[in-house]
Scaffold this active site. Structure first.
Site, PDB file in Angstrom:
ATOM      1  N   CYS A 130       0.801  -1.305   0.080  1.00  0.00           N
ATOM      2  CA  CYS A 130      -0.040  -0.040  -0.243  1.00  0.00           C
ATOM      3  C   CYS A 130       0.812   1.293  -0.106  1.00  0.00           C
ATOM      4  CB  CYS A 130      -0.810  -0.100   1.177  1.00  0.00           C
ATOM      5  SG  CYS A 130      -1.936   1.463   1.587  1.00  0.00           S
TER       6      CYS A 130
ATOM      7  N   CYS B 196       0.230   3.714   2.896  1.00  0.00           N
ATOM      8  CA  CYS B 196       0.720   3.274   4.259  1.00  0.00           C
ATOM      9  C   CYS B 196       2.170   3.427   4.420  1.00  0.00           C
ATOM     10  CB  CYS B 196       0.264   1.899   4.161  1.00  0.00           C
ATOM     11  SG  CYS B 196      -1.236   1.194   3.966  1.00  0.00           S
TER      12      CYS B 196
END
Length: 101
Positions: A30, A33
């Site tokens: 991600c 993230c």
């Protein structure tokens, strides 16, 4: 204090913590993230009054489901074993810290 890698085996230490807890739900693949992760690391190092943990949603799907994670990154703040604040998406450090107040 360093960031704890949270899994179902050590999760109870989070729910019984006397300190406010910041949980970062993430996945290695991600992009947002990866933007939030160093901020969470900084918060852990600079604020020993908080317990900071990261939960990989791919390796801990039961915990992600228990917190109703639908989108990542998701940050959750727990006090007294209960979620008191949460947000989804990349946030600046100041906003993450504000969640803990």
């Amino acid at each position: 204090m360093s960031v704890l890698k949270i899994n179902k085996n050590n999760f109870e230490s989070v729910t019984t913590s006397e300190k406010p807890v910041l949980l970062d739900f993430y996945a290695d693949w991600c992009g947002p993230c990866r933007m939030v992760s160093p901020l969470v690391d900084e918060i852990a190092e600079e604020n020993p009054q908080y317990l900071v943990g990261k939960i990989n949603v791919d390796s801990e799907p039961e915990l992600a489901q228990a917190f109703g994670v639908m989108s990542i990154p998701m940050l959750a703040v727990m006090k007294g074993g209960k979620v008191v604040n949460q947000s989804v998406g990349a946030k600046p450090k100041t906003e993450i810290l504000a969640m803990l107040k």
